[in-house]
Design an enzyme around this catalytic site. Structure first.
Site, PDB file in Angstrom:
ATOM      1  N   TRP A   1       3.315   7.889  -0.273  1.00  0.00           N
ATOM      2  CA  TRP A   1       4.106   7.457   0.888  1.00  0.00           C
ATOM      3  C   TRP A   1       3.305   6.456   1.719  1.00  0.00           C
ATOM      4  CZ3 TRP A   1       3.205   7.631   6.137  1.00  0.00           C
ATOM      5  CH2 TRP A   1       4.287   7.378   6.969  1.00  0.00           C
ATOM      6  N   HIS A   2       1.981   6.687   1.777  1.00  0.00           N
ATOM      7  CA  HIS A   2       1.147   5.808   2.596  1.00  0.00           C
ATOM      8  C   HIS A   2       0.986   4.421   2.005  1.00  0.00           C
ATOM      9  CE1 HIS A   2      -0.007   9.598   4.530  1.00  0.00           C
ATOM     10  NE2 HIS A   2      -0.298   8.855   5.564  1.00  0.00           N
ATOM     11  N   GLY A   3       1.023   4.308   0.709  1.00  0.00           N
ATOM     12  CA  GLY A   3       0.837   2.986   0.121  1.00  0.00           C
ATOM     13  C   GLY A   3       1.064   3.011  -1.368  1.00  0.00           C
TER      14      GLY A   3
ATOM     15  N   PHE B   1       2.616   0.817   6.235  1.00  0.00           N
ATOM     16  CA  PHE B   1       3.185   1.909   5.455  1.00  0.00           C
ATOM     17  C   PHE B   1       4.672   2.009   5.718  1.00  0.00           C
ATOM     18  CE2 PHE B   1      -1.208   3.641   6.484  1.00  0.00           C
ATOM     19  CZ  PHE B   1      -1.762   2.941   5.448  1.00  0.00           C
TER      20      PHE B   1
END
Lengths: 86, 494
Positions: free
Chosen positions: B350-352, B494
């Site tokens: 989800w962050h990257g 993000f």
């Protein structure tokens, strides 16, 4: 969050915000004028400069910009110094 | 539009005036749903679109389209009740995830998985040249895909809405505009906190009136704290310590590497919690209350506690919409550990879009699983201070991977680890000033969550104009201490 004193709370908040904006502009007007100088040439730059210039003069006259200049000095003297390996 | 800018200051003053001016007019012309109420909702939505459109108008329209489609799904589910079955929620979730995957993961999936696998398969089939020609023709299309700011945040908010409606936990918003205001509300639109539909939609339906007691003390303290964290601490740590190390790790020795890693550890906390603080403060001034998003995460004495205190809105989202539906801890030990790993793996992604983020998530999942396992079989508990130091350093070590995921990938990660080997190397970073700023950034956690109450209680006793005047003084000092210009918030990517 309900206030027994009724609607006054919102207006007090608005007054507080107005004081914040007014003082913040007065204390930072010279820096704002400098930023306006750095904007791209055009209507926005001219308009910002003509709006900020009188406030910046007032601020400089009343020496209200001392706080920001002092803080910038602290930054320059302490935070931006590199350690000397010698 | 960035929070710590003059543009936002002017924008917020206008929105504040319109919001409360229209609230007063609506109350003067009594009636729960008169024209001024609708106008106020429209103004809030327009403000959010201007805030987002300042960066990209086409993506602001996409956000609007997302609100129409998701609200349509919610009405479909609510209108048909049990008869609707699982189809609408499956469609809604697929569509939201599909859009997120397209914008965020197409390049990663193509270049990180499809292309290398395809090269091998095409090589076996003797069609390597054709595959390479295809890759070259596809690259310009991939380069055209731009990640919309905040898409991960508002997609998760939309998902929470449709899933909660399908579970019957939340009723669909009475009107589309109430849902659109929930989804696009500018203070938390681009970097959270991820506010649940059940929390914010009722407030959007019945907008706070002028009888609402605005907690200007808490709002002001939060906004100023956020500005200190972002403009003074995070930007200093980034510019002087973290960025130089991660840009050229081979140039630095062990002391600099340690300083750089500590710097990034505190930079990401100060940067992200600053955004949350300012968002919560701005929302409070408009009459809306958001939950806290950080609660002194680096004081945690276990990894479980860390994830209960770091980006709380995301952690609880992952728990409620991923970990628990996967079975949580109800289906045996092995399944619990697998669920933890899978949840954190997806949390990492989800962050990257990158293997470094995925690995970062998996390692955090593994730590949670091991901690849970050890908690069952070992009765010994280390002293809390020791556990805190250990957790802080493991989390800091994993941030190297996270930071490397944003630039340079595994090469940067290896480079930083190599820098730790150069024990005798001369330090070239500003260690003394850096240590002072690091200590200040660490200490700012003392203002997180309920710890802030002692300060706000005192400030609340002062008249609003005194609060405003003092806020202006502190604000000016912050501007003086901050470096020139404003770096974008880390979580924007993000």
């Amino acid at each position: 969050m309900k206030d027994s004193e009724g609607k006054n709370a919102t207006w007090r908040a608005a007054a507080g915000l107005a004081v914040f904006y007014a003082l913040a502009v007065l204390m930072n007007a010279p820096a704002m004028e400098k930023n306006a100088e750095n904007m791209d040439y055009g209507v926005a730059r001219d308009a910002t400069k003509s709006l900020v210039r009188p406030v910046a003069r007032l601020s400089a006259m009343l020496r209200l910009d001392f706080l920001r200049r002092g803080a910038a000095c602290v930054r320059g003297r302490w935070l931006d110094q590199k350690d000397d390996p010698q | 539009m960035l929070f710590p800018t003059l543009t936002f200051a002017v924008f917020f003053a206008v929105v504040f005036g319109l919001n409360w001016g229209l609230a007063a007019l609506a109350e003067r012309h009594a009636g729960s749903e008169n024209g001024f109420v609708s106008l106020r909702k429209l103004v809030l939505l327009a403000a959010s679109l201007v805030f987002y459109g300042w960066w990209s108008w086409p993506f602001a329209l996409m956000l609007l389209a997302s609100s129409v489609i998701n609200h349509g799904f919610a009405l479909w589910m609510a209108g048909r009740g049990a008869q609707a079955g699982r189809l609408p929620v499956v469609l809604a979730v697929s569509l939201n995830i599909g859009v997120l995957v397209f914008f965020k993961y197409t390049g990663f999936l193509f270049n990180g998985a499809v292309a290398p696998l395809g090269v091998k398969v095409a090589g076996w089939l003797g069609r390597g040249d054709a595959w390479i020609a295809f890759l070259e023709s596809a690259q310009p299309f991939l380069d055209m895909i731009v990640l919309p700011v905040g898409i991960s945040f508002y997609t998760f908010q939309a998902l929470s809405y449709v899933i909660d409606v399908s579970r019957g936990e939340v009723k669909p918003a009475r009107r589309w505009i109430d849902f659109a205001n929930y989804l696009a509300f500018f203070p938390q639109l681009v970097a959270g906190p991820i506010v649940r539909a059940g929390h914010l939609i009722p407030a959007m339906e019945n907008l706070p009136g002028t009888e609402t007691r605005l907690d200007t003390a808490r709002a002001g303290v939060l906004i100023l704290l956020g500005l200190i964290k972002k403009m003074v601490i995070a930007d200093y740590l980034a510019t002087n310590l973290a960025d130089p190390l991660f840009a050229m790790p081979e140039e630095f020795g062990a002391i600099d590497a340690l300083m750089g890693v500590y710097a990034y550890t505190l930079q990401i906390y100060c940067d992200f919690s600053a955004y949350s603080d300012i968002a919560i403060g701005c929302a409070l001034l408009l009459g809306f209350e958001f939950p806290i998003n950080f609660d002194a995460p680096y004081f945690s004495d276990s990894f479980k506690t860390f994830w209960r205190r770091w980006h709380i809105s995301l952690s609880s989202w992952l728990r409620d919409y991923l970990y628990i539906p996967l079975g949580g801890s109800r289906r045996g030990k092995a399944r619990t550990y697998a669920n933890l790993m899978l949840t954190m793996f997806l949390g990492g992604l989800w962050h990257g879009a990158g293997w470094a983020f995925a690995l970062w998530g998996i390692l955090h999942g593994a730590l949670l699983a091991v901690e849970r396992m050890l908690g069952r079989i070992v009765s010994f508990r280390p002293p809390k201070w020791l556990a805190r130091i250990f957790v802080f350093h493991v989390v800091a070590f994993l941030w190297i991977l996270f930071r490397a995921g944003s630039a340079g990938g595994m090469e940067t990660f290896k480079g930083v680890l190599n820098a730790f080997r150069a024990v005798g190397a001369e330090s070239t970073l500003p260690v003394t000033a850096g240590a002072v700023v690091l200590a200040a950034g660490f200490a700012l956690q003392l203002c997180d969550g309920a710890r802030l109450a002692w300060l706000t209680d005192r400030v609340r006793r002062w008249p609003a104009w005194v609060q405003g005047g003092l806020a202006a003084v502190v604000f000016t000092i912050i501007l003086g201490l901050a470096p020139e210009g404003v770096a974008p918030f880390i979580y924007f990517q993000f």
